[in-house]
Design a protein around this motif. Structure first.
Motif, PDB file in Angstrom:
ATOM      1  N   ASP A 248       0.828  -1.208   0.000  1.00 29.34           N
ATOM      2  CA  ASP A 248       0.000   0.000   0.000  1.00 29.34           C
ATOM      3  C   ASP A 248       0.858   1.252   0.000  1.00 29.34           C
ATOM      4  O   ASP A 248       1.967   1.272   0.552  1.00 29.34           O
ATOM      5  CB  ASP A 248      -0.906   0.028   1.230  1.00 29.34           C
ATOM      6  CG  ASP A 248      -2.017  -1.005   1.167  1.00 29.34           C
ATOM      7  OD1 ASP A 248      -2.390  -1.425   0.053  1.00 29.34           O
ATOM      8  OD2 ASP A 248      -2.510  -1.397   2.243  1.00 29.34           O
ATOM      9  N   VAL A 249       0.321   2.325  -0.559  1.00 30.76           N
ATOM     10  CA  VAL A 249       0.975   3.622  -0.523  1.00 30.76           C
ATOM     11  C   VAL A 249       1.019   4.078   0.933  1.00 30.76           C
ATOM     12  O   VAL A 249      -0.016   4.126   1.601  1.00 30.76           O
ATOM     13  CB  VAL A 249       0.205   4.639  -1.392  1.00 30.76           C
ATOM     14  CG1 VAL A 249       0.784   6.035  -1.245  1.00 30.76           C
ATOM     15  CG2 VAL A 249       0.200   4.195  -2.853  1.00 30.76           C
ATOM     16  N   PRO A 250       2.205   4.398   1.463  1.00 29.76           N
ATOM     17  CA  PRO A 250       2.303   4.775   2.881  1.00 29.76           C
ATOM     18  C   PRO A 250       1.702   6.147   3.157  1.00 29.76           C
ATOM     19  O   PRO A 250       1.795   7.059   2.338  1.00 29.76           O
ATOM     20  CB  PRO A 250       3.805   4.772   3.147  1.00 29.76           C
ATOM     21  CG  PRO A 250       4.414   5.032   1.823  1.00 29.76           C
ATOM     22  CD  PRO A 250       3.510   4.404   0.803  1.00 29.76           C
ATOM     23  N   GLU A 251       1.100   6.270   4.325  1.00 33.91           N
ATOM     24  CA  GLU A 251       0.544   7.548   4.774  1.00 33.91           C
ATOM     25  C   GLU A 251       1.485   8.259   5.737  1.00 33.91           C
ATOM     26  O   GLU A 251       1.329   9.452   5.986  1.00 33.91           O
ATOM     27  CB  GLU A 251      -0.821   7.324   5.435  1.00 33.91           C
ATOM     28  CG  GLU A 251      -1.872   6.804   4.459  1.00 33.91           C
ATOM     29  CD  GLU A 251      -2.115   7.740   3.279  1.00 33.91           C
ATOM     30  OE1 GLU A 251      -2.202   8.965   3.490  1.00 33.91           O
ATOM     31  OE2 GLU A 251      -2.196   7.241   2.138  1.00 33.91           O
ATOM     32  N   THR A 252       2.464   7.518   6.293  1.00 35.81           N
ATOM     33  CA  THR A 252       3.459   8.107   7.181  1.00 35.81           C
ATOM     34  C   THR A 252       4.832   7.562   6.818  1.00 35.81           C
ATOM     35  O   THR A 252       4.953   6.504   6.185  1.00 35.81           O
ATOM     36  CB  THR A 252       3.182   7.793   8.675  1.00 35.81           C
ATOM     37  OG1 THR A 252       3.239   6.387   8.862  1.00 35.81           O
ATOM     38  CG2 THR A 252       1.832   8.339   9.116  1.00 35.81           C
ATOM     39  N   ALA A 253       5.837   8.288   7.218  1.00 34.49           N
ATOM     40  CA  ALA A 253       7.223   7.860   7.037  1.00 34.49           C
ATOM     41  C   ALA A 253       8.021   8.356   8.230  1.00 34.49           C
ATOM     42  O   ALA A 253       7.626   9.326   8.891  1.00 34.49           O
ATOM     43  CB  ALA A 253       7.794   8.440   5.746  1.00 34.49           C
ATOM     44  N   THR A 254       9.129   7.701   8.509  1.00 32.39           N
ATOM     45  CA  THR A 254       9.998   8.157   9.584  1.00 32.39           C
ATOM     46  C   THR A 254      11.369   8.500   9.028  1.00 32.39           C
ATOM     47  O   THR A 254      11.807   7.948   8.015  1.00 32.39           O
ATOM     48  CB  THR A 254      10.130   7.104  10.711  1.00 32.39           C
ATOM     49  OG1 THR A 254      10.634   5.898  10.159  1.00 32.39           O
ATOM     50  CG2 THR A 254       8.788   6.847  11.368  1.00 32.39           C
ATOM     51  N   VAL A 255      12.023   9.408   9.719  1.00 30.16           N
ATOM     52  CA  VAL A 255      13.357   9.868   9.329  1.00 30.16           C
ATOM     53  C   VAL A 255      14.229   9.926  10.580  1.00 30.16           C
ATOM     54  O   VAL A 255      13.779  10.366  11.634  1.00 30.16           O
ATOM     55  CB  VAL A 255      13.293  11.269   8.674  1.00 30.16           C
ATOM     56  CG1 VAL A 255      14.677  11.877   8.511  1.00 30.16           C
ATOM     57  CG2 VAL A 255      12.574  11.211   7.340  1.00 30.16           C
ATOM     58  N   LEU A 256      15.454   9.484  10.428  1.00 29.22           N
ATOM     59  CA  LEU A 256      16.493   9.647  11.437  1.00 29.22           C
ATOM     60  C   LEU A 256      17.585  10.480  10.779  1.00 29.22           C
ATOM     61  O   LEU A 256      18.006  10.177   9.655  1.00 29.22           O
ATOM     62  CB  LEU A 256      17.034   8.287  11.869  1.00 29.22           C
ATOM     63  CG  LEU A 256      18.121   8.289  12.934  1.00 29.22           C
ATOM     64  CD1 LEU A 256      17.597   8.893  14.233  1.00 29.22           C
ATOM     65  CD2 LEU A 256      18.628   6.879  13.159  1.00 29.22           C
ATOM     66  N   ALA A 257      18.007  11.559  11.438  1.00 29.43           N
ATOM     67  CA  ALA A 257      19.007  12.444  10.844  1.00 29.43           C
ATOM     68  C   ALA A 257      19.915  13.005  11.922  1.00 29.43           C
ATOM     69  O   ALA A 257      19.503  13.178  13.068  1.00 29.43           O
ATOM     70  CB  ALA A 257      18.321  13.587  10.103  1.00 29.43           C
ATOM     71  N   ASN A 258      21.150  13.298  11.542  1.00 28.97           N
ATOM     72  CA  ASN A 258      22.074  14.012  12.418  1.00 28.97           C
ATOM     73  C   ASN A 258      21.794  15.502  12.288  1.00 28.97           C
ATOM     74  O   ASN A 258      21.372  15.984  11.230  1.00 28.97           O
ATOM     75  CB  ASN A 258      23.524  13.739  12.023  1.00 28.97           C
ATOM     76  CG  ASN A 258      23.960  12.353  12.415  1.00 28.97           C
ATOM     77  OD1 ASN A 258      23.636  11.864  13.489  1.00 28.97           O
ATOM     78  ND2 ASN A 258      24.696  11.699  11.536  1.00 28.97           N
ATOM     79  N   CYS A 259      22.047  16.229  13.372  1.00 23.45           N
ATOM     80  CA  CYS A 259      21.832  17.672  13.323  1.00 23.45           C
ATOM     81  C   CYS A 259      22.853  18.376  14.212  1.00 23.45           C
ATOM     82  O   CYS A 259      23.302  17.825  15.216  1.00 23.45           O
ATOM     83  CB  CYS A 259      20.420  18.030  13.758  1.00 23.45           C
ATOM     84  SG  CYS A 259      19.963  17.385  15.367  1.00 23.45           S
ATOM     85  N   THR A 260      23.226  19.576  13.808  1.00 21.66           N
ATOM     86  CA  THR A 260      24.044  20.455  14.637  1.00 21.66           C
ATOM     87  C   THR A 260      23.410  21.842  14.617  1.00 21.66           C
ATOM     88  O   THR A 260      22.773  22.230  13.631  1.00 21.66           O
ATOM     89  CB  THR A 260      25.508  20.553  14.158  1.00 21.66           C
ATOM     90  OG1 THR A 260      25.528  21.048  12.822  1.00 21.66           O
ATOM     91  CG2 THR A 260      26.200  19.222  14.226  1.00 21.66           C
TER      92      THR A 260
END
Length: 166
Positions: free
Chosen positions: A97-109
Motif C-alpha cells: 500500500d501507498v504509505p501515509e506516514t514515514a519516519t526519518v532519522l538524521a544528524n543535526c548540529t
C-alpha cells in the motif's frame, strides 16, 4: 489497494528529503511563511526534553514556526545543519500500500550566537532528529512533519545563549 510502485517510492523519498532539509534551511534563511506552508503539519508533537527537560508538546505547526522565529530574532547569527537523512519507507512492489506516514532519522548540529550573553556569545550542540512525516492532500510535495524529537548528543559553549529564548 493501490500498489506502491518504484516511481512513487522515489518521488516520496525525494519529497521527504526536501521537507526535512527545508526545516533547517528555511529557518536559517528566515523564510518563515514558506516554513509554515511547506514543512509542518497542522499539529506537531515536538519533543525537546533531552535538551530542556519538560514534556513533549502537541502544538499547531504555525505556532511552532512562530516560536522558532521569535527565538532566532534574539540571536545575532544562527545555523542549523541536518545531514545523514535516513528515510524509512516500505519497499515498493505488488501488494504494498501507498504509505501515509514515514519516519526519518538524521544528524543535526546547531550553532547560535548572541552578543551580550553572560559569558561567551556562542553555543553549539549536536544530536539526532527522530521525525515522523504524514502525507497530506497538499498539491506538490504532500509530506509534512507531524512529530519532531531532538536527542542531544553533545553540547559546547555557553548555554546561557539560550536564555534569550524564554
Amino acid at each position: 489497494m493501490t500498489t506502491y510502485d518504484i516511481q512513487n517510492y522515489l518521488l516520496d523519498r525525494a519529497n521527504i528529503h526536501d521537507t526535512v532539509t527545508k526545516m533547517s534551511m528555511y529557518l536559517d534563511m528566515s523564510r518563515i511563511e514558506a516554513l509554515k506552508k511547506e514543512v509542518f503539519h497542522t499539529k506537531v508533537l515536538v519533543d525537546y526534553t533531552s535538551m530542556f527537560s519538560g514534556e513533549p508538546k502537541l502544538v499547531n505547526g504555525e505556532e511552532q514556526v512562530d516560536s522558532w522565529a521569535k527565538q532566532i530574532s534574539k540571536m545575532d547569527s544562527w545555523q542549523h545543519v541536518t545531514t545523514g537523512i535516513l528515510i524509512e519507507l516500505p519497499q515498493p512492489g505488488a501488494g504494498v500500500d501507498v504509505p501515509e506516514t514515514a519516519t526519518v532519522l538524521a544528524n543535526c548540529t546547531v550553532n547560535l550566537s548572541r552578543k551580550g550573553a553572560k559569558g561567551d556569545s556562542d553555543t553549539r550542540n549536536g544530536g539526532r532528529y527522530h521525525i515522523e512525516l504524514t502525507r497530506t492532500n497538499q498539491a506538490g510535495n504532500p509530506w509534512r512533519i507531524s512529530k519532531l524529537k531532538a536527542d542531544l548528543v553533545w553540547a559546547a559553549g555557553n548555554w546561557d545563549v539560550y536564555s534569550a529564548m524564554d
